[in-house]
Design a protein around this motif. Structure first.
Motif, short mmCIF file in Angstrom:
data_model
loop_
_atom_site.label_atom_id
_atom_site.label_comp_id
_atom_site.label_asym_id
_atom_site.label_seq_id
_atom_site.Cartn_x
_atom_site.Cartn_y
_atom_site.Cartn_z
N SER A 12 0.82 -1.21 0.00
CA SER A 12 0.00 0.00 0.00
C SER A 12 0.85 1.26 0.00
N VAL A 13 1.91 1.26 0.79
CA VAL A 13 2.80 2.42 0.82
C VAL A 13 3.58 2.51 -0.49
N ALA A 14 4.03 1.37 -0.98
CA ALA A 14 4.81 1.36 -2.23
C ALA A 14 4.00 1.91 -3.39
N VAL A 15 2.74 1.52 -3.51
CA VAL A 15 1.90 2.02 -4.60
C VAL A 15 1.67 3.53 -4.43
N SER A 16 1.48 3.98 -3.20
CA SER A 16 1.27 5.40 -2.96
C SER A 16 2.48 6.22 -3.37
N VAL A 17 3.68 5.67 -3.21
CA VAL A 17 4.91 6.34 -3.64
C VAL A 17 5.11 6.17 -5.14
N MET A 18 4.77 5.02 -5.65
CA MET A 18 5.04 4.67 -7.05
C MET A 18 4.28 5.54 -8.03
N VAL A 19 3.00 5.78 -7.76
CA VAL A 19 2.14 6.42 -8.75
C VAL A 19 2.58 7.84 -9.11
N PRO A 20 2.88 8.72 -8.15
CA PRO A 20 3.35 10.07 -8.56
C PRO A 20 4.68 10.04 -9.31
N ASN A 21 5.43 8.94 -9.17
CA ASN A 21 6.72 8.83 -9.84
C ASN A 21 6.66 7.98 -11.10
N SER A 22 5.45 7.69 -11.53
CA SER A 22 5.26 6.94 -12.76
C SER A 22 4.46 7.82 -13.71
N LEU A 23 3.61 7.22 -14.52
CA LEU A 23 2.82 8.00 -15.46
C LEU A 23 1.87 8.92 -14.71
N GLY A 24 2.03 10.23 -14.89
CA GLY A 24 1.17 11.17 -14.19
C GLY A 24 1.60 12.60 -14.41
N PRO A 25 0.99 13.53 -13.68
CA PRO A 25 1.28 14.95 -13.89
C PRO A 25 2.75 15.31 -13.79
N GLY A 26 3.48 14.75 -12.81
CA GLY A 26 4.88 15.10 -12.65
C GLY A 26 5.70 14.78 -13.88
N GLU A 27 5.52 13.58 -14.41
CA GLU A 27 6.29 13.16 -15.58
C GLU A 27 5.84 13.90 -16.83
N LEU A 28 4.53 14.05 -17.01
CA LEU A 28 4.01 14.74 -18.19
C LEU A 28 4.44 16.20 -18.21
N LEU A 29 4.38 16.85 -17.05
CA LEU A 29 4.83 18.24 -16.98
C LEU A 29 6.33 18.36 -17.25
N SER A 30 7.11 17.45 -16.68
CA SER A 30 8.56 17.51 -16.86
C SER A 30 8.94 17.39 -18.33
N HIS A 31 8.21 16.56 -19.08
CA HIS A 31 8.55 16.32 -20.48
C HIS A 31 7.90 17.32 -21.43
N TYR A 32 6.65 17.71 -21.15
CA TYR A 32 5.88 18.44 -22.14
C TYR A 32 5.31 19.78 -21.65
N GLY A 33 5.35 20.03 -20.34
CA GLY A 33 4.72 21.23 -19.81
C GLY A 33 5.35 22.52 -20.31
N THR A 34 4.54 23.58 -20.37
CA THR A 34 5.10 24.89 -20.66
C THR A 34 5.93 25.33 -19.46
N GLU A 35 6.82 26.28 -19.66
CA GLU A 35 7.65 26.74 -18.55
C GLU A 35 6.79 27.32 -17.43
N GLN A 36 5.72 28.01 -17.81
CA GLN A 36 4.82 28.56 -16.79
C GLN A 36 4.17 27.44 -15.98
N GLN A 37 3.72 26.37 -16.66
CA GLN A 37 3.13 25.23 -15.95
C GLN A 37 4.14 24.57 -15.03
N LYS A 38 5.36 24.42 -15.51
CA LYS A 38 6.40 23.80 -14.69
C LYS A 38 6.69 24.64 -13.45
N GLN A 39 6.84 25.94 -13.64
CA GLN A 39 7.17 26.82 -12.53
C GLN A 39 6.07 26.85 -11.48
#
Length: 769
Positions: free
Chosen positions: A153-180
């Motif tokens: 349960s803890v592993a999945v809670s940590v895993m998801v934000p570090n897998s496919l999701g807003p953090g990764e999508l923003l890091s790769h494709y977000g505008t600079e304003q969105q990232k900031q």
């Protein structure tokens, strides 16, 4: 003689003169290729082109460069990552009580949530410039896996934000304003993210999502702005019940063509605060007894400004491509880490339990029936860990091998299922009674979760691995497809003609090499090493040739039908996968320093993968619809029959004995396991009994002999055994004290938790000691 020379000369002219070759060979082949070319939807093409090729392309080439594989740097941690692992990770693990989380709170304790936020566990993929940890895939994998040995349960809670999701999508494709704006909030834990893709009628086929948005003008913060009016209904969304920001995938339409991209724009991803008007967080799911947050989200006529599209207007309609590109990397880290954690726990604890639990005066691990299951656990766990390391090694180099990560996700979770089943079989009642001392049940129940998410395993095996691998990994097919789709037919023909000659040479070379290896048993194939593993490299080279040949013939004869012949393509995918897994095993053996004590595990793993290669090829030949061609292919690759055998009993028994011995080999194979030297600890109670029994193994030998001779009772244990042995002068007082303490640990270790009847009835679970 003259006739032969004339024939050779004619062939030389036909192949050597471009105009003649194009007229007689290339143009008809070009037309045929266009007819049999599998039709690709836009989403299929995006998935096909996403990610990179790596060692999978070498295996598909028919002549893998083993020196290149062995030169690949093994995963290592930076000083900063190692410090985090040694400090913050260890602190977190000590805070976790999985039984309390899953059975009492049905949630992570607030102290754990807070620690995860403040120490950046949710920001391992976010850049340091935004306050994130920016850890490597190797560190990410290690951290998630080690947590999973303590709590899924803890592993999945940590895993998801570090897998496919807003953090990764923003890091790769977000505008600079969105990232900031967003990345610092995600990094410091101020905003917890979730990503909503799956809906009631769109699971693994995410391209069919019915959720939609319409480009229009609307009111936002008191002003009329260009935006999107959204409707969605999502389920199975991990962290949705507690998320502060929602990543949303939907189909975007622009009936007034306000964006100038046409009416049907396609799948788009947007980032929406969950506090935004109209965003509804629905009910919570309860996935197989796990306590991680998972639930629903929906919205009706929700208006958002257009600049909430991840990447801005430019990325409207590019959502599917964004998702599959990110998934091609994340799929090789998160779920494989969970499978690896289960394998490490199963090997370490099954070895300990098989030694501590005794029957007929012997550890149950001495019985061959138990050893067979233990052999599978140890042998498959060696493959699982090998595959994890090789895949994160590729990701560490900046590769994003989409076919490899699909293979990794599918096969590691399936091997994890087999390992879990065997571990439960050996533990029997110890494994099925829930309680604080059950270290198997939670991960065992979580296996279907890993198998289902990020692409259901049935789809991954039958459609993705070979369906994508056949075109991406083949040295010519993808290029030929591009040439065939060129709107300038003459230009496409010229490009196709150049590729066709090379493709013919490639196919001819694989045919001749396959027959040569089949006739000689691959004894003359190149190998980068000497010694006991050299022959394995040669057999893998032989199977690489066979796969390339079968793939070429399948695509040529079946064409677009191959996509619908899922069982045929799945077997070719199995062949590619077992080639990769076997490569990973050999690479790990070299990276670890060629320990002799690892050889039983290596032999088991390699024999298993070669045997499965034989099974895959045999199934392919038996079921290939063109029967004459199938017979010819079988003869070319296996002129004397398929002779790969399942792992030998001797290797299973050697693995079982190794698993029951403390020492460097056991530590090397199960290093991800976390435990505390405490008799009340989930794993510690068994680990302490195991080590103490080994320390007193000479004493136990004396006692077993005395029991057989009737000197002391055969049914004694605990303090009674120690006192009887002391009175019979079999041991001295100091040994009796040590034996009594060890027996207390042993009885606790083989025991299971029990609960007061009324408390269980009321939903309370307080173990009775």
């Amino acid at each position: 003689m003259y006739v032969l020379l004339i024939i050779i000369a004619a062939i030389a002219v036909i192949l050597g003169v471009p105009d003649i070759r194009r007229s007689l060979i290339s143009r008809p082949a070009f037309g045929f290729f266009k007819r049999v070319l599998p039709p690709l939807s836009a989403t299929e093409r995006d998935a096909m082109e996403a990610g990179d090729v790596w060692w999978d392309a070498e295996l598909f080439s028919g002549k893998p460069d083993w020196y290149r594989l062995l030169r690949t740097p093994k995963p290592q941690f930076s000083e900063r990552e190692q410090a985090f692992i040694d400090n913050q990770l260890e602190t977190l693990l000590a805070m976790i009580d999985d039984f309390d989380i899953t059975m009492h709170q049905r949630d992570l304790p607030e102290s754990v949530w807070q620690y995860l936020r403040q120490e950046g566990f949710f920001s391992m993929i976010i850049g340091q410039q935004y306050g994130g940890l920016e850890f490597s895939p190797a560190a990410n994998s290690h951290i998630v896996a080690r947590i999973a040995t303590r709590s899924l349960s803890v592993a999945v809670s940590v895993m998801v934000p570090n897998s496919l999701g807003p953090g990764e999508l923003l890091s790769h494709y977000g505008t600079e304003q969105q990232k900031q704006y967003w990345l610092p909030k995600l990094a410091n834990g101020e905003a917890l993210p979730c990503f909503a893709l799956t809906g009631p009628e769109a699971g693994s086929d995410a391209g069919s999502i019915p959720d939609h948005g319409v480009v229009c003008h609307g009111e936002f913060k008191g002003e009329q702005v260009l935006g999107i009016r959204l409707n969605w209904n999502k389920r199975y969304i991990t962290l949705a019940p507690v998320a502060d920001v929602l990543g949303l995938a939907f189909k975007l339409n622009d009936p007034e063509q306000l964006l100038g991209k046409g009416e049907d724009i396609g799948i788009t991803c947007a980032l929406i605060p969950t506090s935004h008007p109209g965003v509804e967080t629905g009910d919570r799911h309860f996935p197989l007894g796990q306590a991680f947050m998972n639930g629903t989200t929906y919205g009706k006529d929700v208006f958002i400004p257009i600049d909430w599209i991840i990447g801005g207007q430019e990325y409207a309609g590019k959502g599917w491509r964004m998702l599959v590109e990110c998934l091609s990397a994340g799929r090789g880290i998160s779920l494989p880490a969970l499978a690896t954690a289960s394998g490490h726990v199963a090997e370490r604890m099954t070895g300990a339990y098989a030694y501590v639990r005794q029957q007929f005066g012997l550890p149950i691990g001495k019985f061959e029936g138990v050893q067979e299951a233990m052999g599978r656990i140890g042998g498959l766990n060696y493959s699982v860990e090998s595959m994890r390391r090789l895949t994160v090694a590729a990701l560490n180099q900046g590769q994003s091998p989409s076919v490899i990560t699909a293979m990794t996700k599918y096969h590691m979770t399936e091997m994890g299922r087999t390992i879990g089943n065997d571990a439960l079989d050996v533990h029997a009642g110890k494994g099925i009674q829930m309680g604080p001392r059950n270290y198997l049940a939670s991960n065992y129940m979580g296996v279907p979760i890993s198998i289902t998410v990020e692409g259901a395993n049935i789809l991954t095996r039958n459609l993705m691995i070979f369906g994508q691998g056949a075109t991406r990994c083949h040295p010519y097919v993808m290029k030929e497809m591009i040439a065939a789709s060129n709107p300038d037919e003459e230009a496409g023909l010229r490009e196709f003609d150049s590729l066709l000659i090379k493709h013919i040479g490639f196919a001819a070379g694989n045919t001749l090499a396959s027959l040569w290896h089949g006739l000689t048993g691959a004894r003359f194939a190149n190998t980068p090493v000497s010694g006991v593993t050299a022959g394995y490299y040669q057999q893998l080279s032989r199977m690489s040739r066979g796969l390339a040949l079968c793939a070429d013939v399948s695509m040529l004869t079946l064409g677009g039908d191959l996509k619908r012949k899922e069982m045929i393509s799945a077997r070719l995918g199995d062949a590619l996968s077992h080639l990769y897994m076997a490569s990973a095993v050999l690479k790990r053996y070299e990276d670890d320093g060629r320990h002799e004590s690892d050889l039983p595990f290596v032999h088991y793993a390699m024999q298993h993968h070669l045997h499965q290669l034989g099974v895959a090829f045999d199934g392919f030949y038996q079921n290939f619809p063109q029967r004459i061609i199938a017979g010819l292919l079988r003869f070319v690759s296996f002129p004397f029959g398929i002779r790969y055998k399942a792992p030998l009993d001797m290797h299973k028994q050697a693995i079982a004995e190794s698993m029951m011995q403390p020492g460097a080999t056991r530590e090397r194979h199960t290093f991800l396991c976390y435990w505390q030297a405490d008799a009340d600890d989930m794993i510690g109670h068994m680990e302490l009994a195991f080590t103490q029994m080994h320390a007193l193994q000479d004493v136990y030998k004396v006692l077993r002999k005395a029991q057989k001779q009737g000197v002391i009772g055969a049914d004694l244990n605990g303090e009674g055994l120690a006192q009887a042995a002391l009175q019979a002068e079999l041991i001295d007082a100091e040994q009796a004290q040590a034996l009594s303490a060890c027996e207390t640990l042993r009885m606790r270790a083989i025991g299971v938790d029990s609960f007061a009847f009324d408390e269980v009835k009321q939903g309370q679970f307080k173990p009775l000691d």
